[in-house]
Design a protein around this motif. Structure first.
Motif, PDB file in Angstrom:
ATOM      1  N   UNK A  74     -10.328  12.235 -11.369  1.00  0.00           N
ATOM      2  CA  UNK A  74      -9.899  11.025 -12.054  1.00  0.00           C
ATOM      3  C   UNK A  74      -8.860  10.227 -11.293  1.00  0.00           C
ATOM      4  N   UNK A  75      -8.413   9.159 -11.933  1.00  0.00           N
ATOM      5  CA  UNK A  75      -7.455   8.243 -11.309  1.00  0.00           C
ATOM      6  C   UNK A  75      -6.103   8.902 -11.062  1.00  0.00           C
ATOM      7  N   UNK A  76      -5.764   9.938 -11.861  1.00  0.00           N
ATOM      8  CA  UNK A  76      -4.447  10.555 -11.712  1.00  0.00           C
ATOM      9  C   UNK A  76      -4.272  11.252 -10.371  1.00  0.00           C
ATOM     10  N   UNK A  77      -5.360  11.508  -9.653  1.00  0.00           N
ATOM     11  CA  UNK A  77      -5.247  12.158  -8.345  1.00  0.00           C
ATOM     12  C   UNK A  77      -4.817  11.181  -7.257  1.00  0.00           C
ATOM     13  N   UNK A  78      -4.785   9.897  -7.568  1.00  0.00           N
ATOM     14  CA  UNK A  78      -4.409   8.883  -6.585  1.00  0.00           C
ATOM     15  C   UNK A  78      -2.925   8.548  -6.727  1.00  0.00           C
ATOM     16  N   UNK A  79      -2.285   8.293  -5.593  1.00  0.00           N
ATOM     17  CA  UNK A  79      -0.861   7.976  -5.600  1.00  0.00           C
ATOM     18  C   UNK A  79      -0.624   6.637  -4.920  1.00  0.00           C
ATOM     19  N   UNK A  80       0.436   5.982  -5.341  1.00  0.00           N
ATOM     20  CA  UNK A  80       0.756   4.664  -4.784  1.00  0.00           C
ATOM     21  C   UNK A  80       1.377   4.811  -3.409  1.00  0.00           C
ATOM     22  N   UNK A  81       0.910   3.969  -2.483  1.00  0.00           N
ATOM     23  CA  UNK A  81       1.418   3.980  -1.111  1.00  0.00           C
ATOM     24  C   UNK A  81       1.692   2.533  -0.691  1.00  0.00           C
ATOM     25  N   UNK A  82       2.852   2.323  -0.079  1.00  0.00           N
ATOM     26  CA  UNK A  82       3.181   1.034   0.527  1.00  0.00           C
ATOM     27  C   UNK A  82       3.120   1.204   2.030  1.00  0.00           C
ATOM     28  N   UNK A  83       2.318   0.370   2.713  1.00  0.00           N
ATOM     29  CA  UNK A  83       2.141   0.594   4.152  1.00  0.00           C
ATOM     30  C   UNK A  83       2.790  -0.474   5.019  1.00  0.00           C
ATOM     31  N   UNK A  84       3.040  -1.672   4.498  1.00  0.00           N
ATOM     32  CA  UNK A  84       3.757  -2.660   5.301  1.00  0.00           C
ATOM     33  C   UNK A  84       4.184  -3.810   4.393  1.00  0.00           C
ATOM     34  N   UNK A  85       5.022  -4.677   4.975  1.00  0.00           N
ATOM     35  CA  UNK A  85       5.457  -5.880   4.289  1.00  0.00           C
ATOM     36  C   UNK A  85       4.584  -7.046   4.740  1.00  0.00           C
ATOM     37  N   UNK A  86       3.927  -7.695   3.817  1.00  0.00           N
ATOM     38  CA  UNK A  86       3.104  -8.844   4.136  1.00  0.00           C
ATOM     39  C   UNK A  86       3.841 -10.141   3.860  1.00  0.00           C
ATOM     40  N   UNK A  87       3.172 -11.252   4.057  1.00  0.00           N
ATOM     41  CA  UNK A  87       3.790 -12.557   3.841  1.00  0.00           C
ATOM     42  C   UNK A  87       4.116 -12.792   2.367  1.00  0.00           C
ATOM     43  N   UNK A  88       3.457 -12.045   1.474  1.00  0.00           N
ATOM     44  CA  UNK A  88       3.694 -12.192   0.043  1.00  0.00           C
ATOM     45  C   UNK A  88       4.386 -10.973  -0.564  1.00  0.00           C
ATOM     46  N   UNK A  89       5.017 -10.193   0.291  1.00  0.00           N
ATOM     47  CA  UNK A  89       5.732  -9.025  -0.213  1.00  0.00           C
ATOM     48  C   UNK A  89       5.089  -7.730   0.248  1.00  0.00           C
TER      49      UNK A  89
END
Length: 219
Positions: A74-89
């Motif tokens: 299910x969806x709970x196995x996925x985790x949030x990841x931030x990989x870079x800063x773009x022009x919109x954040x």
């Protein structure tokens, strides 16, 4: 260095095998309908009865599409990841990493060849790391990548490498529109190669200038 490719190359088990045989790390896009076995699946053979030829080991469980393997928990196995800063954040989404064994005749044959067996013997394909993206708001995962990087590679690094294709597309657009890659009007291969070489050298120069720290302003 890591080889990055889209699904046009990533779908080819022979291409991924060639990279591994050359000890090249890679992360390549694949389709969600590509089939694989779970990491813990093992081929087994029935007990020998003593008559006739021995039955070769085979997987006794069916294959699953990557989108099925990715969503089993299910969806709970996925985790949030931030990989870079773009022009919109910040660029962020939800990802999951798991180990799989690609299915199909080609991976088995290549594994058999690596083990010294013939094409008639089924080898156990090496495990590959599967990276899956399931963005918030989507009903199902949208993107899949297979990589030969070690399974303990930080997920943020995997995502950053998988998403680096935006840089490739940006560079191609810059070469095409800013440096005249598509302006060649000659009629010989030699002229074309000269043109591409000059464009590439110009792009390399601009890239180095962009990466160098800015010179200090005179006082």
């Amino acid at each position: 260095q890591v080889v990055v490719a889209d699904a046009g190359y990533g779908q080819s088990a022979a291409f991924r095998h060639a990279l591994r045989s050359r000890h090249l790390d890679y992360i390549v896009a694949v389709r969600g309908d590509e089939t694989a076995h779970p990491f813990d699946a093992e081929p087994v053979a029935p007990a020998y009865s003593g008559a006739g030829r021995r039955t070769l080991p085979r997987y006794r469980t069916g294959t699953l599409a990557l989108h099925e393997l990715a969503t089993e928990e299910g969806r709970q196995a996925f985790r949030q990841v931030t990989w870079r800063q773009g022009s919109r954040g910040a660029m962020r989404s939800r990802f999951r990493v798991l180990q799989v064994r690609p299915a199909g005749k080609t991976p088995r044959t290549l594994a058999a060849a690596d083990a010294g067996g013939g094409a008639a013997w089924d080898g156990v394909p090496p495990a590959e790391t599967l990276l899956v993206e399931w963005p918030p708001g989507e009903n199902a995962p949208t993107d899949y990548w297979l990589t030969g990087l070690p399974p303990d590679t930080p997920i943020r690094k995997l995502v950053r490498l998988a998403k680096i294709r935006w840089r490739i597309e940006h560079d191609y657009r810059e070469m095409k529109h800013g440096l005249g890659l598509d302006h060649f009007e000659g009629r010989t291969w030699r002229g074309w190669h000269h043109h591409v070489t000059l464009v590439t050298a110009a792009h390399a120069f601009l890239t180095l200038r962009r990466l160098d720290p800015k010179a200090q302003a005179p006082t």
